[in-house]
Design a protein around this motif. Structure first.
Motif, PDB file in Angstrom:
ATOM      1  N   PHE A 252       1.222   9.748  -3.048  1.00 33.88           N
ATOM      2  CA  PHE A 252       1.547   8.501  -4.308  1.00 33.88           C
ATOM      3  C   PHE A 252       1.537   7.676  -3.956  1.00 33.88           C
ATOM      4  O   PHE A 252       2.028   6.309  -4.348  1.00 33.88           O
ATOM      5  CB  PHE A 252       0.563   9.925  -5.055  1.00 33.88           C
ATOM      6  CG  PHE A 252       1.446   9.184  -6.480  1.00 33.88           C
ATOM      7  CD1 PHE A 252       0.593   7.872  -7.212  1.00 33.88           C
ATOM      8  CD2 PHE A 252       2.113   8.468  -7.196  1.00 33.88           C
ATOM      9  CE1 PHE A 252       1.173   7.330  -7.979  1.00 33.88           C
ATOM     10  CE2 PHE A 252       2.532   8.413  -8.390  1.00 33.88           C
ATOM     11  CZ  PHE A 252       2.428   7.336  -9.208  1.00 33.88           C
ATOM     12  N   LEU A 253       3.626   7.965  -4.220  1.00 34.70           N
ATOM     13  CA  LEU A 253       4.128   6.949  -3.290  1.00 34.70           C
ATOM     14  C   LEU A 253       4.321   6.374  -3.063  1.00 34.70           C
ATOM     15  O   LEU A 253       4.163   5.300  -3.093  1.00 34.70           O
ATOM     16  CB  LEU A 253       5.463   7.775  -3.645  1.00 34.70           C
ATOM     17  CG  LEU A 253       6.125   8.993  -4.506  1.00 34.70           C
ATOM     18  CD1 LEU A 253       7.114  10.113  -3.793  1.00 34.70           C
ATOM     19  CD2 LEU A 253       6.697   8.489  -5.710  1.00 34.70           C
ATOM     20  N   GLN A 254       3.578   6.744  -1.680  1.00 34.39           N
ATOM     21  CA  GLN A 254       3.198   5.377  -0.171  1.00 34.39           C
ATOM     22  C   GLN A 254       2.198   4.032  -1.075  1.00 34.39           C
ATOM     23  O   GLN A 254       2.466   3.279  -1.507  1.00 34.39           O
ATOM     24  CB  GLN A 254       2.653   5.966   0.336  1.00 34.39           C
ATOM     25  CG  GLN A 254       3.646   6.619   1.063  1.00 34.39           C
ATOM     26  CD  GLN A 254       3.252   7.293   2.805  1.00 34.39           C
ATOM     27  OE1 GLN A 254       2.206   7.207   3.361  1.00 34.39           O
ATOM     28  NE2 GLN A 254       4.121   8.672   3.151  1.00 34.39           N
ATOM     29  N   ALA A 255       1.282   4.750  -1.899  1.00 33.91           N
ATOM     30  CA  ALA A 255       0.710   4.083  -2.168  1.00 33.91           C
ATOM     31  C   ALA A 255       0.872   3.276  -3.114  1.00 33.91           C
ATOM     32  O   ALA A 255       0.387   1.455  -3.695  1.00 33.91           O
ATOM     33  CB  ALA A 255      -0.764   4.365  -2.800  1.00 33.91           C
ATOM     34  N   VAL A 256       2.149   3.364  -4.201  1.00 33.73           N
ATOM     35  CA  VAL A 256       2.624   2.929  -5.426  1.00 33.73           C
ATOM     36  C   VAL A 256       2.848   1.942  -4.841  1.00 33.73           C
ATOM     37  O   VAL A 256       3.481   0.656  -5.284  1.00 33.73           O
ATOM     38  CB  VAL A 256       3.169   3.568  -5.849  1.00 33.73           C
ATOM     39  CG1 VAL A 256       3.835   2.716  -7.822  1.00 33.73           C
ATOM     40  CG2 VAL A 256       2.152   4.548  -7.106  1.00 33.73           C
TER      41      VAL A 256
END
Lengths: 329, 286
Positions: A252-256
């Motif tokens: 999720f963090l990478q996607a954000v």
């Protein structure tokens, strides 16, 4: 005579060589601290804060560059530097256990060549201020870590140094003791114009409350150096959100981070929930972030828009939060 | 010089406080006396056993052994004192870095620590020698002691050992906690080579060469000559009987000068190296 700079470093470097590798602890640090300033170093463990302090206090030789304290070169005029400085390090239980608090303090005044009568007068005054007057005759081995730290803080002030180095001075102290120490440090500066304090800390609030200027240091490099207000102001054009969510995955963090307009995101994991600090270029990007939450099966518990803090400045500069840096370190 | 004396005074004060403060004075005096006395007695008993089993050379070496052993107790203490102070301040107390950033002299401080250790234990030497004279009939008499020689030899000897201790402190600055054994190892080795326990003539030739190169060999010989009127009698075959007392003193003086010339720059170099490697506040924590 007061020098133009209390501290001045130019391209200061320090490397540690081991059999396996060469570690750059300081990589070209430039500093200019004026007399009268309370200057803070903010950074995670291993950032180079303590290495800088060690060089400035003549405990460690630099590998390159120059450093001056009170106008004297730390390498070639170390004796002169030592006449103008003192240092207090936190998080350690140093002190001669067999000596009383008064004896420990008196001994260090003698290393500085102070008149014994004057030394005892100052010891009494500072013991009173720090709430240790009733412990003057107590052996140091009977003191708690917090009380030892207070004694060490008094030791630092006793010789009335022109430059006082406080290396994580509130580490391990309870809230009340830490507050006393911070308040007195500010008071000491206010009542002794021209005296300079260099504080290293990884407590954001401490740096924000106390320091006239803060240098954010990471990987041996100074990333930013300004007043806390100016540093925070640099983020004023950005929007800062704090989100509480159900636990989120690294994906999720990478996607954000891939979303255009996301300046930075940092995560602090708690019990059954995560706290996310999000810095966006503008409000309009928020829906995209929230949709990623849904995509990664995480739920939003609360959301708050807030003013930038030093922590946000740190995250924006370093790329992750201080607590994340410490976990990595 | 003022900085040296100032640091010396503080070091001596701290040494006195930490060395003598751990128990009540009576126990401390007893401990200080019993240590050299028991060493002397052990050596005496060993010597007597050897003499009874027929290995005696004919000469009674008891005064030689007793004086050597008792006097050497000071060597062992002083030799280890400064290295121990470095370790204690750096690793146990966490205070060496705070001393290092003061404008005082590190050498002065370490000399003060050494002085305190020796002063506290020094009284044990004359008391133990008195015990030897009264109980074991060691031929030491107030009327036969060569006082001027004793004074000169004591001063020169203490200077030599102090400079040697300073070298060990420098070595200790550069290495970790196990350096604590350096002082003990050196004093242990010197015990063998300096003729403290037996004349150096009983050593193999190559060891005799080493023994003759160690200044403390001459110091112990000087102490024996000052205290024991028969010390130079050829019957004891100490290997130094032929050496005149004047030459012995010259050797001691030259040794003291040489040790000063070697130890002062060596200590400076060690301090510089410790700062270069960041060892002044090292804590090995084991």
């Amino acid at each position: 005579m007061q020098p133009e700079y209390a501290i001045r470093t130019v391209n200061l470097q320090r490397t540690y060589k081991t059999k396996e590798r060469v570690l750059k602890a300081l990589d070209g640090v430039d500093l200019a601290v004026r007399p009268g300033e309370l200057f803070g170093f903010l950074g995670p463990n291993g950032a180079g804060k303590t290495t800088t302090i060690k060089i400035l206090t003549t405990l460690l030789l630099p590998s390159g560059g120059t450093a001056e304290v009170w106008g004297f070169d730390v390498l070639h005029e170390a004796d002169a530097v030592r006449r103008h400085i003192n240092m207090v390090s936190g998080g350690e239980s140093s002190g001669y256990g067999l000596l009383t608090v008064r004896e420990n303090l008196w001994m260090f005044t003698q290393f500085h060549g102070m008149d014994s009568k004057l030394a005892n007068k100052r010891i009494d005054e500072l013991l009173e201020v720090m709430g240790l007057a009733d412990r003057a005759k107590t052996r140091v081995s009977f003191l708690s870590t917090g009380l030892r730290q207070k004694m060490n803080y008094i030791r630092g002030l006793l010789t009335d140094p022109d430059v006082l180095f406080l290396d994580e001075p509130t580490l391990g102290l309870d809230v009340e003791a830490a507050r006393t120490l911070r308040t007195y440090t500010r008071h000491w500066l206010d009542t002794n114009p021209g005296k300079t304090v260099v504080l290293t800390t990884h407590y954001m609030q401490e740096a924000d409350e106390l320091c006239d200027r803060v240098a954010i240091i990471s990987g041996g490099t100074i990333l930013a150096c300004d007043t806390p207000t100016s540093l925070k102001y640099s983020l004023q054009q950005d929007v800062v959100f704090r989100l509480f969510t159900t636990p989120v995955a690294p994906a999720f963090l990478q996607a954000v981070e891939q979303i255009e307009g996301v300046q930075s995101i940092s995560q602090r994991s708690g019990d059954q929930r995560d706290e996310l600090s999000l810095i966006l270029r503008d409000d309009a990007i928020l829906p995209q972030v929230l949709s990623q939450l849904a995509t990664h099966n995480a739920g939003l518990l609360s959301l708050e828009k807030r003013q930038p803090t030093l922590e946000d400045v740190f995250v924006n500069l370093v790329g992750h939060s201080l607590s994340e840096s410490e976990t990595t370190a | 010089m003022q900085r040296f004396l100032q640091a010396f005074r503080v070091g001596a004060w701290l040494g006195w406080k930490t060395e003598s403060n751990w128990t009540n004075p009576l126990f401390y005096i007893l401990w200080s006396l019993l240590l050299p006395m028991s060493n002397g007695l052990i050596m005496t008993m060993m010597l007597r056993v050897l003499q009874r089993t027929g290995n005696s050379s004919g000469a009674d070496l008891l005064p030689y052994v007793f004086i050597g052993t008792v006097v050497y107790s000071i060597v062992a203490l002083l030799l280890d004192s400064m290295a121990w102070a470095v370790l204690e301040d750096r690793e146990r107390m966490g205070m060496l870095k705070y001393i290092a950033i003061t404008p005082s002299s590190m050498y002065g401080y370490l000399w003060g620590r050494g002085f305190a250790k020796v002063s506290i234990n020094f009284l044990a030497v004359p008391l133990t020698l008195t015990f030897g004279a009264l109980v074991l009939d060691i031929p030491i008499r107030l009327s036969t002691i060569n006082w001027p020689l004793l004074l000169v030899v004591v001063v020169l000897g203490l200077l030599i050992v102090t400079f040697a201790a300073q070298i060990l402190a420098g070595v200790t600055l550069m290495i970790a906690r196990h350096a604590g054994f350096v002082g003990q190892a050196v004093s242990g080795a010197l015990y063998l080579f300096t003729g403290a326990l037996f004349p150096i003539t009983v050593l193999p030739n190559w060891m005799q060469v080493i023994a003759r190169a160690v200044p403390l060999t001459y110091w112990l010989e000087g102490m024996r000559r000052a205290l024991w009127v028969d010390a130079q009698n050829p019957v004891y075959n100490t290997g130094l009987n032929q050496l005149s007392t004047t030459n012995l003193l010259l050797i001691l003086l030259a040794s003291a000068v040489a040790m000063a010339v070697i130890s002062i720059p060596l200590q400076r170099r060690a301090e510089h190296r410790a700062k270069e490697k960041g060892l002044l506040d090292m804590n090995t924590a084991y």
